[in-house]
Design a protein around this motif. Structure first.
Motif, PDB file in Angstrom:
ATOM      1  N   SER A  84       0.744  -1.006   0.079  1.00 48.08           N
ATOM      2  CA  SER A  84       0.025   0.129   0.207  1.00 48.08           C
ATOM      3  C   SER A  84       0.789   1.209  -0.183  1.00 48.08           C
ATOM      4  O   SER A  84       2.160   1.150  -0.107  1.00 48.08           O
ATOM      5  N   PHE A  85       0.173   2.453  -0.055  1.00 52.97           N
ATOM      6  CA  PHE A  85       1.214   3.477  -0.211  1.00 52.97           C
ATOM      7  C   PHE A  85       1.557   3.699   1.361  1.00 52.97           C
ATOM      8  O   PHE A  85       2.269   4.359   1.779  1.00 52.97           O
ATOM      9  N   TRP A  86       0.790   3.228   2.613  1.00 55.72           N
ATOM     10  CA  TRP A  86       1.227   3.584   3.695  1.00 55.72           C
ATOM     11  C   TRP A  86       2.283   2.510   4.450  1.00 55.72           C
ATOM     12  O   TRP A  86       3.200   2.918   4.767  1.00 55.72           O
ATOM     13  N   ARG A 124     -11.001  -3.863   1.279  1.00 52.42           N
ATOM     14  CA  ARG A 124      -9.918  -2.931   0.884  1.00 52.42           C
ATOM     15  C   ARG A 124     -10.438  -2.189   0.093  1.00 52.42           C
ATOM     16  O   ARG A 124     -10.628  -2.464  -1.169  1.00 52.42           O
ATOM     17  N   SER A 126      -8.927   1.074  -1.061  1.00 53.28           N
ATOM     18  CA  SER A 126      -8.169   1.594  -1.910  1.00 53.28           C
ATOM     19  C   SER A 126      -6.658   1.324  -1.598  1.00 53.28           C
ATOM     20  O   SER A 126      -6.344   0.618  -0.605  1.00 53.28           O
ATOM     21  N   TYR A 127      -5.681   1.809  -2.524  1.00 57.13           N
ATOM     22  CA  TYR A 127      -4.409   1.461  -2.259  1.00 57.13           C
ATOM     23  C   TYR A 127      -3.724   2.179  -1.160  1.00 57.13           C
ATOM     24  O   TYR A 127      -2.582   2.244  -0.660  1.00 57.13           O
ATOM     25  N   GLN A 128      -4.334   3.465  -0.780  1.00 56.78           N
ATOM     26  CA  GLN A 128      -3.974   4.146   0.124  1.00 56.78           C
ATOM     27  C   GLN A 128      -3.579   3.661   1.499  1.00 56.78           C
ATOM     28  O   GLN A 128      -2.677   3.842   2.081  1.00 56.78           O
ATOM     29  N   ARG A 129      -4.575   2.784   2.161  1.00 57.11           N
ATOM     30  CA  ARG A 129      -4.153   1.921   3.240  1.00 57.11           C
ATOM     31  C   ARG A 129      -4.451   0.660   3.025  1.00 57.11           C
ATOM     32  O   ARG A 129      -4.609   0.093   1.853  1.00 57.11           O
ATOM     33  N   CYS A 130      -4.218  -0.147   4.244  1.00 54.47           N
ATOM     34  CA  CYS A 130      -4.139  -1.614   4.023  1.00 54.47           C
ATOM     35  C   CYS A 130      -5.389  -2.137   3.947  1.00 54.47           C
ATOM     36  O   CYS A 130      -6.035  -2.653   3.040  1.00 54.47           O
TER      37      CYS A 130
END
Length: 153
Positions: A84-86, A124, A126-130
């Motif tokens: 993810s991004f995070w 899930r 978005s790709y922003q968070r897990c």
């Protein structure tokens, strides 16, 4: 510090493992902790540390905490096992050293259980968070944080 993760859980996504250490009498201590993603530390049911343990891919960050007098210490670690991004995709792990009363304990000396009251199979979005956080509040987590591992299979 040796890194651990629960047997058979290293390829699963979105799980939480808990390591519990109990003492016969309250004592102060120092905890050194490193995890692949996030960790919470509880002393006798009270939150004493929360750490997003983020570091560059392939590296781990070690945090040191001075603990108040405690009889039971619980480390909760999340293993997302997803990119993810995070957080970067990394094999889940947790490593800890507890220095208390002149003795050193590692995670091998802790009891380990899977905290299955945080649901594993969730959305899930978005790709922003897990993953989203979804819990079943049935009282077992309160017992676990007080040092009772018998509430979890």
């Amino acid at each position: 510090m040796d890194a651990y993760w629960g047997e058979g859980y290293d390829s699963q996504k979105n799980i939480t493992l808990a390591w519990v250490y109990t003492l016969p009498a309250p004592a102060r201590g120092t905890l050194r902790l490193a995890c692949a993603s996030c960790a919470q530390v509880f002393a006798d049911g009270q939150l004493v540390a929360f750490a997003p343990m983020r570091a560059a891919h392939g590296y781990a960050r070690v945090s040191e905490y001075t603990l108040p007098p405690f009889s039971s210490l619980v480390i909760l670690a999340a293993g997302y096992n997803i990119n993810s991004f995070w957080l970067p995709l990394a094999r889940p792990f947790c490593a800890a050293e507890l220095v208390c009363g002149g003795k050193t304990a590692t995670l091998a000396d802790f009891a380990c259980v899977r905290a299955d009251d945080r649901l594993q199979k969730v959305q899930r979005y978005s790709y922003q968070r897990c993953f989203i956080e979804d819990y079943v509040f049935d009282g077992r987590r309160t017992a676990l944080l007080a040092g009772d591992v018998s509430a979890y299979p």
